[in-house]
Design an enzyme around this catalytic site. Sequence first.
Site, PDB file in Angstrom:
ATOM      1  N   ASN A 103       1.026  -1.318   0.100  1.00 54.99           N
ATOM      2  CA  ASN A 103      -0.070  -0.064   0.134  1.00 54.99           C
ATOM      3  C   ASN A 103       0.951   1.253   0.182  1.00 54.99           C
ATOM      4  O   ASN A 103       2.001   1.211   0.558  1.00 54.99           O
ATOM      5  CB  ASN A 103      -0.873   0.117   1.273  1.00 54.99           C
ATOM      6  CG  ASN A 103      -2.000  -1.111   1.186  1.00 54.99           C
ATOM      7  OD1 ASN A 103      -2.053  -1.787   0.154  1.00 54.99           O
ATOM      8  ND2 ASN A 103      -2.261  -1.650   2.373  1.00 54.99           N
ATOM      9  N   VAL A 104       0.280   2.319  -0.658  1.00 52.96           N
ATOM     10  CA  VAL A 104       1.016   3.580  -0.726  1.00 52.96           C
ATOM     11  C   VAL A 104       0.305   4.411   0.133  1.00 52.96           C
ATOM     12  O   VAL A 104       0.836   5.838   0.001  1.00 52.96           O
ATOM     13  CB  VAL A 104       1.203   3.947  -2.317  1.00 52.96           C
ATOM     14  CG1 VAL A 104       2.094   2.759  -3.020  1.00 52.96           C
ATOM     15  CG2 VAL A 104      -0.299   3.887  -2.799  1.00 52.96           C
ATOM     16  N   HIS A 120       5.765  -0.495  -2.763  1.00 54.33           N
ATOM     17  CA  HIS A 120       5.367   0.451  -3.931  1.00 54.33           C
ATOM     18  C   HIS A 120       5.350   1.812  -3.792  1.00 54.33           C
ATOM     19  O   HIS A 120       4.877   2.603  -4.407  1.00 54.33           O
ATOM     20  CB  HIS A 120       4.163  -0.154  -4.496  1.00 54.33           C
ATOM     21  CG  HIS A 120       3.981  -1.489  -4.446  1.00 54.33           C
ATOM     22  ND1 HIS A 120       2.792  -2.206  -4.609  1.00 54.33           N
ATOM     23  CD2 HIS A 120       5.104  -2.511  -5.210  1.00 54.33           C
ATOM     24  CE1 HIS A 120       3.102  -3.535  -5.041  1.00 54.33           C
ATOM     25  NE2 HIS A 120       4.422  -3.714  -5.422  1.00 54.33           N
TER      26      HIS A 120
HETATM   27  P1  OAD Z   1      -6.082  -6.067  -4.880  1.00 58.82           P
HETATM   28  O1  OAD Z   1      -7.128  -5.020  -5.238  1.00 58.82           O
HETATM   29  O2  OAD Z   1      -5.542  -6.524  -5.845  1.00 58.82           O
HETATM   30  O3  OAD Z   1      -6.487  -6.933  -3.875  1.00 58.82           O
HETATM   31  C1  OAD Z   1      -7.101  -6.564  -2.604  1.00 58.82           C
HETATM   32  C2  OAD Z   1      -7.458  -7.860  -1.893  1.00 58.82           C
HETATM   33  O4  OAD Z   1      -8.001  -7.589  -0.695  1.00 58.82           O
HETATM   34  C3  OAD Z   1      -8.390  -8.868  -2.522  1.00 58.82           C
HETATM   35  O5  OAD Z   1      -7.859 -10.148  -2.513  1.00 58.82           O
HETATM   36  C4  OAD Z   1      -9.711  -8.893  -1.627  1.00 58.82           C
HETATM   37  O6  OAD Z   1     -10.318 -10.057  -1.405  1.00 58.82           O
HETATM   38  C5  OAD Z   1      -9.087  -8.235  -0.273  1.00 58.82           C
HETATM   39  N1  OAD Z   1      -9.988  -7.361   0.657  1.00 58.82           N
HETATM   40  C6  OAD Z   1     -11.016  -6.740   0.292  1.00 58.82           C
HETATM   41  N2  OAD Z   1     -11.263  -6.398   1.247  1.00 58.82           N
HETATM   42  C7  OAD Z   1     -10.619  -6.743   2.506  1.00 58.82           C
HETATM   43  C8  OAD Z   1     -10.862  -6.420   3.911  1.00 58.82           C
HETATM   44  N3  OAD Z   1     -11.576  -5.752   4.325  1.00 58.82           N
HETATM   45  N4  OAD Z   1     -10.130  -7.355   4.701  1.00 58.82           N
HETATM   46  C9  OAD Z   1      -9.007  -8.204   4.071  1.00 58.82           C
HETATM   47  N5  OAD Z   1      -8.809  -8.525   2.829  1.00 58.82           N
HETATM   48  C10 OAD Z   1      -9.834  -7.545   1.887  1.00 58.82           C
HETATM   49  O7  OAD Z   1      -4.887  -5.205  -4.122  1.00 58.82           O
HETATM   50  P2  OAD Z   1      -3.372  -5.668  -3.945  1.00 58.82           P
HETATM   51  O8  OAD Z   1      -3.266  -7.102  -3.790  1.00 58.82           O
HETATM   52  O9  OAD Z   1      -2.818  -4.802  -2.662  1.00 58.82           O
HETATM   53  O10 OAD Z   1       0.486  -2.057  -7.268  1.00 58.82           O
HETATM   54  O11 OAD Z   1      -2.773  -4.998  -5.170  1.00 58.82           O
HETATM   55  C11 OAD Z   1      -1.250  -5.351  -5.214  1.00 58.82           C
HETATM   56  C12 OAD Z   1      -0.779  -4.314  -6.125  1.00 58.82           C
HETATM   57  O12 OAD Z   1      -1.548  -4.083  -7.401  1.00 58.82           O
HETATM   58  C13 OAD Z   1      -1.003  -2.751  -5.764  1.00 58.82           C
HETATM   59  O13 OAD Z   1       0.119  -2.588  -4.786  1.00 58.82           O
HETATM   60  C14 OAD Z   1      -0.772  -2.111  -6.631  1.00 58.82           C
HETATM   61  C15 OAD Z   1      -1.748  -2.701  -7.862  1.00 58.82           C
HETATM   62  O14 OAD Z   1      -1.289  -2.448  -9.113  1.00 58.82           O
HETATM   63  C16 OAD Z   1       1.135  -0.943  -7.297  1.00 58.82           C
HETATM   64  O15 OAD Z   1       0.803   0.154  -7.098  1.00 58.82           O
HETATM   65  C17 OAD Z   1       2.577  -1.150  -7.967  1.00 58.82           C
END
Ligand code: OAD
Length: 254
Positions: A103-104, A120
């Site tokens: 997270n940023v 990131h």
């Molecule tokens: P995603 O949006 O890909 O995934 C978010 C995850 O959080 C999903 O698997 C949801 O099921 C889960 N989720 C949603 N609400 C939740 C909650 N209340 N508690 C727990 N989990 C929950 O986001 P990231 O995996 O963080 O990259 O994405 C990774 C990277 O992709 C980001 O850092 C960004 C993006 O491109 C860069 O900025 C380089």
Amino acid sequence: MIQLPADMIDSLAAAESVLVLTGAGVSAESGIPTFRDARHGLWARFQPQDLASADGFLRDPETVWQWYQWRRQLVRDAKPNPAHTALKDMQRLYADFTLVTQNVDGLHQRAGSGDVIELHGNILRNKCSVTGRPIDDPAIDQDQPPPSPHHPRGLYRPDVVWFGEALHATILTRSCQAAEQCDICLSIGTSAEVEPAASIPRLAQENGARLIEINPQTTALSRHADWSLRDTAATLMPTLVERIASSKGRPLMR
Ligand code: OAD
């Protein structure tokens, strides 16, 4: 809230070294959109390569800048949620605890977590688009990217990793070292789709760590995890950390 497995609590209480990897799901309950949620996610409404890439910025710096100004305001208006606070408390229970976030938004730091590894970058920081040198000015009220002080052709750009950009080498090295030495790795609120972050929990397992996943949905990691808990971070984390603290005979000071 789901039942927390007793053997998992025992493993967490006995662990000497803990690594936590967080993703956008941890900040979802602070009102910050995740990326891949099919309905409200950022990538459902915007094309990542147009807005979160160096090419996109070169093509249309004003639009990219304004999108980040909009996200920055979301972040400034957001507050850390109980998941962030629980992770701050959890850090105090272990001599060797590493928090790596994709997270940023800086919410872990605002909740009181120390030494957070920002894989990131951080959306509230700016840097020069040509030299990459930091720029202190937050440029809050600028609706287009000001010229960089570090290079005649440079502009202000957010200090975040864009698609196709490499992560900061030392940050990645520190994260991999933590993965290689931890006893337990928790992957919380990430779809585990973006590399190299997604490989960190697997690297921990390859080096003998147990793996806990906390996510209301299943992910590519779920079938590898020793425990994959289908719940939200803000619901589960406070109880999990309290259970670890009492299992260690160190009740949390609220
Ligand atoms: P995603 O949006 O890909 O995934 C978010 C995850 O959080 C999903 O698997 C949801 O099921 C889960 N989720 C949603 N609400 C939740 C909650 N209340 N508690 C727990 N989990 C929950 O986001 P990231 O995996 O963080 O990259 O994405 C990774 C990277 O992709 C980001 O850092 C960004 C993006 O491109 C860069 O900025 C380089």
